[in-house]
Scaffold this motif. Structure first.
Motif, PDB file in Angstrom:
ATOM      1  N   LEU A  16       0.938  -1.249  -0.003  1.00 13.39           N
ATOM      2  CA  LEU A  16       0.218  -0.098  -0.050  1.00 13.39           C
ATOM      3  C   LEU A  16       0.914   1.295   0.058  1.00 13.39           C
ATOM      4  N   THR A  17       0.623   2.251  -1.078  1.00 17.23           N
ATOM      5  CA  THR A  17       1.405   3.318  -1.071  1.00 17.23           C
ATOM      6  C   THR A  17       0.507   4.401  -0.885  1.00 17.23           C
ATOM      7  N   VAL A  18       0.599   5.450  -0.021  1.00 13.79           N
ATOM      8  CA  VAL A  18       0.049   6.620   0.176  1.00 13.79           C
ATOM      9  C   VAL A  18       0.655   8.017  -0.099  1.00 13.79           C
ATOM     10  N   TYR A  21      -3.114  -0.031  -4.144  1.00 10.11           N
ATOM     11  CA  TYR A  21      -2.514  -1.350  -3.400  1.00 10.11           C
ATOM     12  C   TYR A  21      -2.386  -2.356  -4.412  1.00 10.11           C
ATOM     13  N   HIS A  22      -1.700  -3.035  -4.176  1.00  6.23           N
ATOM     14  CA  HIS A  22      -1.133  -4.404  -4.956  1.00  6.23           C
ATOM     15  C   HIS A  22      -0.865  -5.477  -4.488  1.00  6.23           C
ATOM     16  N   ALA A  23      -1.596  -6.864  -4.525  1.00 13.21           N
ATOM     17  CA  ALA A  23      -1.227  -7.897  -4.004  1.00 13.21           C
ATOM     18  C   ALA A  23      -0.336  -8.789  -4.812  1.00 13.21           C
ATOM     19  N   THR A  24       0.782  -9.119  -4.111  1.00 10.20           N
ATOM     20  CA  THR A  24       1.948  -9.967  -4.718  1.00 10.20           C
ATOM     21  C   THR A  24       1.888 -11.385  -3.954  1.00 10.20           C
ATOM     22  N   TRP A  43      -5.867  -1.965  -6.270  1.00  8.48           N
ATOM     23  CA  TRP A  43      -6.759  -1.056  -6.097  1.00  8.48           C
ATOM     24  C   TRP A  43      -6.414   0.551  -6.135  1.00  8.48           C
ATOM     25  N   ARG A  44      -6.974   1.450  -6.383  1.00  8.84           N
ATOM     26  CA  ARG A  44      -6.567   2.696  -6.527  1.00  8.84           C
ATOM     27  C   ARG A  44      -7.440   3.675  -6.114  1.00  8.84           C
ATOM     28  N   GLY A  45      -7.184   4.570  -5.240  1.00 11.75           N
ATOM     29  CA  GLY A  45      -8.436   5.378  -4.951  1.00 11.75           C
ATOM     30  C   GLY A  45      -8.020   6.751  -4.064  1.00 11.75           C
ATOM     31  N   ALA A  46      -8.934   7.538  -3.334  1.00  4.98           N
ATOM     32  CA  ALA A  46      -8.916   8.492  -2.396  1.00  4.98           C
ATOM     33  C   ALA A  46      -8.940   7.893  -0.838  1.00  4.98           C
TER      34      ALA A  46
END
Length: 441
Positions: free
Chosen positions: A314-316, A325-328, A436-439
């Motif tokens: 998760l990068t904010v 967010y990316h699942a690896t 996921w990408r969002g505010a």
């Protein structure tokens, strides 16, 4: 002489007092100041269910227990955690978030083992933050395994949990909740993680088992509101982290979605929260709900102990509040090959697939045989259908569909009341669970 001794005593007391104050200041100073960096990166994992290697001998008792653990790689749980830590040391995130079920069944030795691995992260200036899951505290079935027998071992109380993981979140807390083991951390000036204890464990010993369902008490929800109000004034993002899901993720949601979920979602959105991180269902799944005019997202991280062993990143962006967010997949096989060789890695890969596939295949086959008198299915047909359940089981945990139209058609043609039919057909619609990408504010 007496006066001199008195002065000396006073001097020693004054010195001790100054040292005490110095110690207090040092403790505060040890907590890193919130970062002003443009972005904060967190590696996110849940449900590692680690059992300490000292608690089993890979004997008959443990093998039987591990084979019936819902598709989990319990025999490799400690190895998988070490593989994750090594990956984190390479990735170098700002923080690592663990959303509960840190241990197999709350064994003190397992908690100590997990804390020892997390210390490796802290040594590399990567800060872990933990919350308990339903397996972790006051668990009456904490066991060790030797030969053909199981033996009771010590678990941990809420106070002991907080002590074991003191340096893994509690010592870094900007605020703590007086009603639970929940706490607030601020790794970034504009990025706050609300580490919420949703596990219920007070009556575990009386009932003889760990409570699967979870909840947040009124006092904790009131505190969440207050934190949200302060965050709004400071223009900060608040992201709750809890073990139980804040909304239904799959058709299997009883005791997985948090108790009084409507109330929790209402409090979250009124506190300005748009994203929460959870676990518990073991399946990688991302879902959303509109609440109070806000699109609330809950990301349930796949269980680290179950294939494909996902962890999230998760990068904010602290300036804009935008996040991704990316699942690896954690490459456990490569880790084992590096440390134990190719043969050990090949053995692991077979076990990793078989234990998850078999948990679905065997369950379906047993149900189909039970209803054979009415269905008149041939053995070959039942095995094909059971194969579908085995593959559907894998699909659910990885969060992506089966992609086998013929297999799905066979299940579609079965009577609607056939066990597992709805589950298998629903896995075909799995999508958008890895990214996921969002505010966030």
């Amino acid at each position: 002489m007496t006066l001199k001794r008195t002065l000396t005593t006073c001097g020693l007391l004054a010195l001790l007092f100054l040292l005490f104050l110095g110690g207090c200041h040092a403790k505060s100073a040890a907590r890193p100041a919130p970062s002003n960096a443009r972005q904060i990166t967190a590696m996110v994992l849940s449900d590692n269910h680690t059992i300490a290697p000292t608690l089993h001998d890979n004997g008959n008792s443990f093998d039987t227990y591990a084979a019936n653990d819902g598709g989990a790689d319990l025999k490799y749980s400690a190895t998988i955690l070490r593989a994750f830590v090594q990956q984190a040391l390479k990735t170098k995130p700002d923080v690592v978030i663990l959303s509960g079920d840190l241990t197999n069944n709350g064994e003190r030795a397992s908690h100590d083992y997990v804390a020892k691995q997390l210390k490796r992260l802290r040594t590399a200036h990567i800060q872990p933050y933990v919350v308990p899951g339903n397996h972790d505290i006051n668990n009456p079935i904490a066991r060790r395994f030797k030969g053909k027998q199981q033996f009771e071992v010590d678990g941990v109380s809420p106070e002991q949990f907080k002590k074991v993981y003191h340096q893994d979140g509690y010592a870094q807390a900007a605020e703590t909740d007086s009603n639970s083991l929940s706490y607030l951390v601020k790794p970034g000036k504009k990025t706050w993680f609300l580490m919420l204890n949703s596990a219920i464990y007070r009556g575990n010993y009386q009932q003889g088992s760990a409570t699967v369902g979870g909840g947040l008490n009124d006092g904790t929800l009131k505190w969440v509101k207050q934190v949200g109000q302060r965050a709004k004034k400071q223009g900060a993002t608040v992201i709750p982290v809890l073990h139980h899901n804040t909304m239904d993720h799959t058709m299997i949601h009883q005791d997985y979605t948090i108790g009084y979920a409507d109330q929790v979602r209402d409090v979250f959105t009124k506190a300005g929260i748009k994203l929460s991180l959870s676990g518990h269902i073991h399946a990688q799944n991302i879902t959303h709900q509109q609440v109070n005019g806000t699109r609330l997202t809950d990301i349930a991280s796949g269980s680290l102990i179950i294939a494909p062993h996902y962890y999230g990143t998760l990068t904010v962006n602290q300036k804009s509040g935008q996040a991704r967010y990316h699942a690896t997949r954690l490459n456990v096989s490569d880790y084992i090959q590096t440390h134990q060789g190719k043969t050990a890695a090949a053995t692991y890969r077979k076990y990793d697939h078989d234990v998850l596939y078999a948990s679905g295949y065997n369950a379906a086959l047993a149900q189909l045989y039970e209803g054979r008198g009415e269905s008149n299915l041939s053995t070959a047909k039942m095995k094909r259908l059971a194969d579908g359940m085995g593959r559907a089981n894998i699909a659910m945990f990885r969060g992506t569909p089966i992609k086998d139209a013929k297999l799905l058609d066979e299940w579609q043609a079965m009577p609607k009341d056939t066990p597992f039919r709805s589950f298998i057909l629903r896995t075909n619609s799995l999508k958008n669970n890895l990214n996921w990408r969002g505010a966030t504010r």
